[in-house]
Design a protein around this motif. Structure first.
Motif, PDB file in Angstrom:
ATOM      1  N   ALA A  37       9.001   6.649   5.671  1.00 18.53           N
ATOM      2  CA  ALA A  37       8.009   7.103   6.084  1.00 18.53           C
ATOM      3  C   ALA A  37       8.040   7.789   7.224  1.00 18.53           C
ATOM      4  O   ALA A  37       9.042   7.419   8.064  1.00 18.53           O
ATOM      5  CB  ALA A  37       6.842   5.978   6.345  1.00 18.53           C
ATOM      6  N   PRO A  38       7.335   8.677   7.546  1.00 15.59           N
ATOM      7  CA  PRO A  38       7.597   9.531   8.773  1.00 15.59           C
ATOM      8  C   PRO A  38       6.935   8.699   9.902  1.00 15.59           C
ATOM      9  O   PRO A  38       6.201   7.874   9.618  1.00 15.59           O
ATOM     10  CB  PRO A  38       6.743  10.729   8.714  1.00 15.59           C
ATOM     11  N   ALA A  39       7.407   8.925  11.173  1.00 15.69           N
ATOM     12  CA  ALA A  39       6.910   8.160  12.162  1.00 15.69           C
ATOM     13  C   ALA A  39       5.824   8.609  12.924  1.00 15.69           C
ATOM     14  O   ALA A  39       5.653   9.573  13.542  1.00 15.69           O
ATOM     15  CB  ALA A  39       7.961   8.011  13.222  1.00 15.69           C
ATOM     16  N   VAL A  40       4.546   8.020  12.493  1.00 15.41           N
ATOM     17  CA  VAL A  40       3.362   8.674  12.778  1.00 15.41           C
ATOM     18  C   VAL A  40       2.333   7.706  13.267  1.00 15.41           C
ATOM     19  O   VAL A  40       2.618   6.451  13.057  1.00 15.41           O
ATOM     20  CB  VAL A  40       2.464   9.487  11.655  1.00 15.41           C
ATOM     21  N   ALA A  41       1.432   7.923  14.362  1.00 13.25           N
ATOM     22  CA  ALA A  41       0.670   6.621  14.996  1.00 13.25           C
ATOM     23  C   ALA A  41      -0.117   6.273  13.727  1.00 13.25           C
ATOM     24  O   ALA A  41      -0.654   7.172  12.858  1.00 13.25           O
ATOM     25  CB  ALA A  41       0.103   7.225  15.931  1.00 13.25           C
ATOM     26  N   VAL A  42      -0.616   4.968  13.804  1.00 14.10           N
ATOM     27  CA  VAL A  42      -1.705   4.487  12.757  1.00 14.10           C
ATOM     28  C   VAL A  42      -2.951   4.245  13.473  1.00 14.10           C
ATOM     29  O   VAL A  42      -2.687   3.769  14.806  1.00 14.10           O
ATOM     30  CB  VAL A  42      -1.062   3.601  11.992  1.00 14.10           C
ATOM     31  N   ALA A  43      -3.934   4.304  13.024  1.00 16.64           N
ATOM     32  CA  ALA A  43      -4.834   3.271  13.244  1.00 16.64           C
ATOM     33  C   ALA A  43      -6.036   3.398  14.077  1.00 16.64           C
ATOM     34  O   ALA A  43      -6.261   4.102  14.949  1.00 16.64           O
ATOM     35  CB  ALA A  43      -4.240   1.788  13.709  1.00 16.64           C
ATOM     36  N   SER A  44      -6.992   2.868  13.430  1.00 17.76           N
ATOM     37  CA  SER A  44      -8.381   2.774  13.936  1.00 17.76           C
ATOM     38  C   SER A  44      -8.475   1.733  14.957  1.00 17.76           C
ATOM     39  O   SER A  44      -7.853   0.607  14.738  1.00 17.76           O
ATOM     40  CB  SER A  44      -9.378   2.768  12.972  1.00 17.76           C
ATOM     41  N   ALA A  45      -9.693   1.551  15.957  1.00 20.59           N
ATOM     42  CA  ALA A  45      -9.827   0.221  16.607  1.00 20.59           C
ATOM     43  C   ALA A  45     -10.448  -0.701  15.594  1.00 20.59           C
ATOM     44  O   ALA A  45     -11.061  -0.523  14.561  1.00 20.59           O
ATOM     45  CB  ALA A  45     -10.866   0.784  17.753  1.00 20.59           C
TER      46      ALA A  45
ATOM     47  N   ILE B  31      -3.651  -6.833   8.147  1.00 23.11           N
ATOM     48  CA  ILE B  31      -3.193  -5.672   7.362  1.00 23.11           C
ATOM     49  C   ILE B  31      -3.521  -4.321   8.073  1.00 23.11           C
ATOM     50  O   ILE B  31      -2.920  -3.397   7.751  1.00 23.11           O
ATOM     51  CB  ILE B  31      -3.320  -5.658   5.749  1.00 23.11           C
ATOM     52  N   ARG B  32      -4.648  -4.352   8.529  1.00 17.47           N
ATOM     53  CA  ARG B  32      -5.128  -3.107   9.197  1.00 17.47           C
ATOM     54  C   ARG B  32      -4.526  -2.980  10.917  1.00 17.47           C
ATOM     55  O   ARG B  32      -4.783  -1.674  10.821  1.00 17.47           O
ATOM     56  CB  ARG B  32      -6.915  -3.108   9.255  1.00 17.47           C
ATOM     57  N   ASN B  33      -4.594  -3.803  11.461  1.00 14.94           N
ATOM     58  CA  ASN B  33      -4.458  -3.639  12.785  1.00 14.94           C
ATOM     59  C   ASN B  33      -3.096  -4.218  13.222  1.00 14.94           C
ATOM     60  O   ASN B  33      -3.146  -4.680  14.473  1.00 14.94           O
ATOM     61  CB  ASN B  33      -5.554  -4.112  13.537  1.00 14.94           C
ATOM     62  N   PRO B  34      -1.956  -4.139  12.791  1.00 15.17           N
ATOM     63  CA  PRO B  34      -0.794  -4.721  13.347  1.00 15.17           C
ATOM     64  C   PRO B  34      -0.465  -3.998  14.903  1.00 15.17           C
ATOM     65  O   PRO B  34      -0.913  -2.870  15.001  1.00 15.17           O
ATOM     66  CB  PRO B  34       0.387  -4.299  12.324  1.00 15.17           C
ATOM     67  N   ALA B  35       0.164  -4.784  15.659  1.00 19.91           N
ATOM     68  CA  ALA B  35       0.289  -4.577  17.175  1.00 19.91           C
ATOM     69  C   ALA B  35       1.644  -3.547  17.197  1.00 19.91           C
ATOM     70  O   ALA B  35       1.463  -2.441  17.935  1.00 19.91           O
ATOM     71  CB  ALA B  35       0.351  -5.654  18.051  1.00 19.91           C
ATOM     72  N   PHE B  36       2.584  -3.824  16.534  1.00 19.65           N
ATOM     73  CA  PHE B  36       3.821  -3.206  17.105  1.00 19.65           C
ATOM     74  C   PHE B  36       4.054  -2.998  18.420  1.00 19.65           C
ATOM     75  O   PHE B  36       4.497  -1.963  18.721  1.00 19.65           O
ATOM     76  CB  PHE B  36       3.785  -1.962  16.261  1.00 19.65           C
TER      77      PHE B  36
ATOM     78  N   THR C 246      12.575   1.644  15.830  1.00 16.17           N
ATOM     79  CA  THR C 246      11.588   1.574  16.991  1.00 16.17           C
ATOM     80  C   THR C 246      10.215   1.266  16.461  1.00 16.17           C
ATOM     81  O   THR C 246       9.976   1.263  15.468  1.00 16.17           O
ATOM     82  CB  THR C 246      11.630   2.946  17.725  1.00 16.17           C
ATOM     83  N   ALA C 247       9.405   0.986  17.610  1.00 12.18           N
ATOM     84  CA  ALA C 247       8.017   0.644  17.150  1.00 12.18           C
ATOM     85  C   ALA C 247       7.346   1.867  16.509  1.00 12.18           C
ATOM     86  O   ALA C 247       6.725   1.653  15.562  1.00 12.18           O
ATOM     87  CB  ALA C 247       7.320   0.208  18.373  1.00 12.18           C
ATOM     88  N   ALA C 248       7.660   3.028  16.779  1.00 18.30           N
ATOM     89  CA  ALA C 248       7.180   4.164  16.250  1.00 18.30           C
ATOM     90  C   ALA C 248       7.568   4.217  14.558  1.00 18.30           C
ATOM     91  O   ALA C 248       6.813   4.491  13.669  1.00 18.30           O
ATOM     92  CB  ALA C 248       7.523   5.520  16.789  1.00 18.30           C
ATOM     93  N   ASP C 249       8.892   3.898  14.704  1.00 14.46           N
ATOM     94  CA  ASP C 249       9.276   3.879  13.117  1.00 14.46           C
ATOM     95  C   ASP C 249       8.649   2.896  12.177  1.00 14.46           C
ATOM     96  O   ASP C 249       8.176   3.185  11.151  1.00 14.46           O
ATOM     97  CB  ASP C 249      10.866   3.480  13.072  1.00 14.46           C
ATOM     98  N   LEU C 250       8.381   1.854  12.835  1.00 15.38           N
ATOM     99  CA  LEU C 250       7.425   0.730  11.958  1.00 15.38           C
ATOM    100  C   LEU C 250       6.008   1.237  11.891  1.00 15.38           C
ATOM    101  O   LEU C 250       5.408   0.919  10.789  1.00 15.38           O
ATOM    102  CB  LEU C 250       7.597  -0.663  12.763  1.00 15.38           C
ATOM    103  N   ARG C 251       5.484   1.902  12.801  1.00 13.57           N
ATOM    104  CA  ARG C 251       3.989   2.363  12.663  1.00 13.57           C
ATOM    105  C   ARG C 251       4.155   3.251  11.259  1.00 13.57           C
ATOM    106  O   ARG C 251       3.121   3.247  10.539  1.00 13.57           O
ATOM    107  CB  ARG C 251       3.685   2.944  13.814  1.00 13.57           C
TER     108      ARG C 251
END
Length: 946
Positions: A24-32, A616-621, A680-685
């Motif tokens: 996957a591409p390293a992109v930021a995820v997520a909603s509050a 599943i929705r809000n992992p901290a990483f 990196t954390a970005a890779d995992l996100r």
């Protein structure tokens, strides 16, 4: 005897942590987090959960002393038959250690009125949960059978109680001694495998009943004459020394009639008074350092403590959970998540009948000072012992224990074992209620006082450090030319004829319903009301196969982090929340799917779903969590390289599939060090955004609550979840698999008393193909206890504790895998024997009429017990979805199986399995193994541990 078919899932479960992989591409995820996700999690009182646990029973005693317990449960047309003998390894006198375990094996070898394999006869009855075990305090045998097969089961079980010894001759004794020796080698061959011997030798003085292991002394077994062994049986296995439990589709009146008929004529035996045993105290602290070929130093603290009937047993168990049993334990918080000097910790109270063992352990992180970690562990323990746990810690332990008990009693066999254990040890089948009430009412002061009484005494500190293993004492064999001592001739007693098996009706799989959440996620639902528990699985189309070839382990590392911390809850908060609810959330993977699962008391479903959604929705990483879990993963990879099963599972897939295939990665899923170090954390996100998303998911539910209620709760937790803007992950399978390159690959693992053989090929099939006929044929060739290969290597030659060959279903190219742990000095002979068995079966000696009938009968009759529990129903739903099967697939199996012919089974096996294409990985001591292959003219290539 714990022998079962070795599926790919079982192999993976035995060797891997959390699993799965991806691109996957390293992109930021997520909603509050939503308001629902951040709300307080209110749990039902533990007393309400205790009130849900009840096993009604009746009890009677036959004239010969056999105690019979009956529990009526009509949820499925099956009956659990569980018989517990009041004899275990603690009752063995000096010179006879291992006899209880040996008889566990001998009693599966047939009896006077049912000669031949007990398992062979039972296979045709369609049992589930068929096995036997030996422990310090008892030997038990159990099986769950379709109701029409109950009478024949009772005949067979009673025949080996009262009419066994005529079938126990010198040849049978010699063979089973060899099998037991290989069982011991298999256990000893594991990392840290010799620890328990030192632990028992240290805690218990010479002559103490709990000093020797249940598997016993090989020297004692080799020295025993046939008559000595038979006398052990005569002294201990009479009906007056046993408890029989019938649980399931039966009532007391029927049970009385059948047990009188089949067990009533058996004469009483001598009364066995279980060996008494005090709780010994060491004269002074003991420090011992062992060495083994392990990746991490393991430090342990050990005490002998009171047994299960003591008032201190539950307080000590609670103290152990607070210390190192809960996910939120003090040792986890301080050593694993805190200063990160340990990669794992554990504390537990093993409660036996007369005594127990309180054990604490920590696997030290590579590069850390083991002595310093030990000192820190001791300080944490000292604080708990001095001040006791908090009320909240005790409440979480109690909730976790009660919720686990609630789920364990869904199977009729689980209830049978619970009743039998209470009757045998406490004279009270309701003993489990006393334990539950003790957990629900125990106080911090009681825990503190119990720990102060028992854990302030001298401790046995045993450390296992990396290095060359101490000299291994190989199992001895009788000296050449030794003449067995003659035994008395057994006077056989004629019995009634064996009863026939009644007609077993086809199964009726529960109705499957479907719904959609407001965001479009599909829900596949079945209502099962046997226990007040809900199971939920949110499944994603990912799995090991989603890992990129150049980034092995990325997806599984991401999954490991999901249930570590979220943006709303830290690691300890997350663990404590589950414990308060009695909920279990696990994130892992198979080859094809990544799954987040929840099991929860239905009374706590709403807050438990809030927790699952948060995971599943809000992992901290967070950087700190990524680094901590990364170090644990590196330690796991290092540990896999010391474990024979894991070594083979890492080595074989690239040889079968080629490194470019999504399946050509180590089956453990942990990946490689270089990738794990670089992520990196970005890779995992980015990995999360590509795969863990609502447009890539299906929700499966099995619950006692109606669909409308469950759907509403799922909508609250997941209905507003939307897919990220990143592209969804994609797995790419080539149309063809690389041509096979048959060979034998030897991986050197010095000082191995046993070799692990893992062989296989890629079949010309996918998981969506119809494999019913092939699996039926392979049950005769490789998958059953009675299979050709197991009958040869275990039951005839005695070279192994058990071997299996299985069609391991995956979504795309299906592998056939053979798993054979064998004694080291017979490694090459075993490979040659396996090849010969496959060639004979496939080229000339296919399925016989008798084998076909046995397989068909067993495969159809066993369906009655395959969907007894909510977990089994859940597995069926997910399997049907993965392999594109209809909802009523289970209902079609019986009729299709009954129509099979030997010719059709032969054709299916011969079209798929080709021993000329087998690739073999052998993990063992090359100095012992390689000369064997050379002597047989078999070429091997030596590769390093992957």
């Amino acid at each position: 005897m714990r022998l079962r078919a070795v599926s790919l899932a079982a192999l993976l479960a035995a060797t891997a942590p959390a699993l799965a992989f991806a691109q996957a591409p390293a992109v930021a995820v997520a909603s509050a987090p939503s308001v629902a996700q951040a709300q307080d999690l209110q749990a039902a009182p533990v007393a309400d959960l205790v009130a849900e646990v009840d096993i009604p029973w009746s009890r009677f005693t036959l004239d010969n002393g056999l105690t019979v317990l009956v529990h009526e449960d009509r949820k499925a047309p099956v009956v659990a038959v569980s018989i517990w003998y009041n004899v275990g390894s603690k009752d063995e006198p000096a010179g006879s250690t291992g006899f209880a375990h040996l008889f566990e094996h001998l009693m599966f070898g047939g009896s006077e009125n049912a000669p031949g394999s007990y398992l062979g006869r039972m296979r045709a009855l369609g049992p589930t949960n068929l096995n036997g075990t030996t422990w310090f305090d008892r030997t038990n045998y159990f099986q769950t059978v379709p109701t029409p097969a109950l009478e024949q089961t009772l005949f067979l079980e009673s025949d080996r109680m009262g009419y066994l010894l005529g079938e126990v001759g010198q040849d049978v004794l010699d063979l089973q001694r060899g099998v037991v020796q290989n069982e011991k080698r298999q256990r000893d061959n594991q990392p840290y495998g010799l620890f328990s011997y030192t632990q028992q030798d240290t805690l218990f003085p010479v002559g103490h009943p709990y000093r020797h292991s249940a598997i016993g002394s090989m020297a004692d077994l080799d020295a025993a004459s046939l008559e000595t062994v038979r006398n052990w049986f005569r002294d201990n296995y009479g009906p007056n020394n046993a408890v029989l439990v019938l649980s399931g589709d039966i009532d007391e009146a029927t049970a009385r009639t059948l047990t009188e008929r089949y067990f009533g004529p058996i004469a009483r035996g001598p009364v066995n008074e279980p060996a008494q045993a005090d709780v010994p105290t060491l004269d002074a602290p003991v420090e011992i350092t062992l060495h083994d070929r392990v990746a991490n130093t393991r430090i342990t603290r050990n005490w002998a403590v009171p047994g299960m009937l003591s008032e201190d047993a539950v307080p000590l168990a609670v103290g152990a959970s607070v210390l190192g049993g809960l996910a939120s334990s003090r040792l986890d918080n301080e050593l694993v998540r805190g200063d990160e000097t340990a990669v794992s910790v554990q504390a537990g109270m093993q409660a036996y009948h007369r005594v127990g063992i309180f054990q604490v352990s920590a696997n030290v992180k590579a590069g850390e000072d083991a002595e310093a970690v030990g000192a820190r562990l001791d300080a944490i323990m000292a604080d708990l012992i001095q001040n006791g746990p908090t009320e909240e810690e005790v409440a979480r332990v109690a909730t976790r224990y009660v919720a686990g008990t609630l789920q364990s009693l869904e199977q009729v066999n689980g209830k049978a074992s619970t009743l039998a254990e209470g009757q045998l040890y406490a004279g009270d089948p309701d003993y489990y209620k006393r334990e539950l009430e003790a957990y629900a009412s125990v106080t911090p002061a009681q825990v503190r006082d119990a720990m102060q009484r028992w854990l302030t005494r001298p401790v046995a500190s045993i450390t296992i450090a990396p290095g060359e293993r101490e000299a291994y004492v190989e199992a001895a064999s009788a000296p050449p030319g030794a003449t067995p001592v003659p035994a008395q001739e057994i006077q056989r007693v004629e019995r009634m004829a064996m009863p026939e098996i009644g007609e077993v009706p086809d199964i009726d799989f529960p109705a499957v319903e479907r719904a959609r959440l407001s965001n479009g996620m599909e829900v596949v639902y079945v209502q099962v009301d046997t226990v007040p528990v809900t199971r939920v699985a949110v499944e994603f189309d990912a799995g090991y196969a989603a890992d990129r070839a150049d980034r092995l382990g990325a997806h599984s590392l991401m999954l490991d982090l999901l249930d570590e911390a979220t943006t709303t809850r830290g690691p300890t908060d997350l663990a404590e929340a589950q414990e308060r609810l009695g909920a279990n959330i696990n994130v892992g993977a198979s080859m094809d799917r990544s799954t987040a699962t929840l099991s929860s008391p239905s009374a706590n479903l709403a807050p438990s779903l809030t927790l699952l959604a948060d995971v599943i929705r809000n992992p901290a990483f967070s950087e700190a969590e990524v680094e901590r879990v990364r170090q644990q993963r590196l330690s796991a990879i290092a540990n896999e390289r010391t474990n024979p099963n894991a070594i083979a599972l890492r080595a074989l897939p690239p040889l079968l599939y080629g490194p470019d295939s999504p399946y050509g990665r180590g089956f453990t899923g942990t990946g490689d060090e270089a990738t794990v170090r670089a992520l990196t954390a970005a890779d995992l996100r980015g990995e999360h955004a590509a795969w863990i998303r609502p447009d890539n998911a299906t929700v499966f539910v099995v619950s006692d609550r109606p669909l409308a209620e469950v759907q509403a709760e799922l909508n609250r937790a997941l209905g507003d979840w939307s897919a990220p803007s990143a592209a969804r992950g994609e797995k790419r399978f080539a149309a063809t698999v690389p041509a096979a390159q048959p060979r034998i690959v030897l991986i050197d693992r010095p000082q191995s008393p046993q070799s692990l053989i893992l062989g296989g090929q890629i079949l010309p099939l996918s998981g969506t193909d119809d494999t019913l006929t092939l699996n039926a044929a392979n049950s005769i060739l490789g998958a059953d206890f009675l299979s050709r290969i197991n009958a040869d290597l275990r039951e005839t030659k005695g070279w192994s504790y058990g071997v299996r060959g299985n069609v391991n279903l995956v979504e795309h190219q299906v592998p056939y895998l053979i798993n054979a742990p064998v004694q080291a000095n017979r490694t090459a002979d075993s490979v040659a024997a396996l090849i010969a068995q496959y060639e004979r079966f496939l080229e000339a000696e296919g399925v016989t009429a008798a084998e076909r009938d046995r397989a068909v009968a067993g495969n159809t009759r066993s369906l009655a017990g395959q969907y007894e529990t909510s977990a089994q129903v859940m597995n069926a739903l997910m399997t049907n979805a993965l392999f594109d099967r209809p909802d009523d697939y289970a209902e079609t199996v019986a009729s299709r199986t009954r129509a099979l012919t030997p010719a059709e089974m032969d054709a299916a096996a011969r079209a798929a399995i080709d021993p000329d294409r087998f690739v073999w990985v052998v993990v063992g001591d090359a100095s012992v193994v390689r000369p064997q292959f050379e002597a047989l003219g078999m070429t091997v290539e030596v590769q390093p541990i992957p």
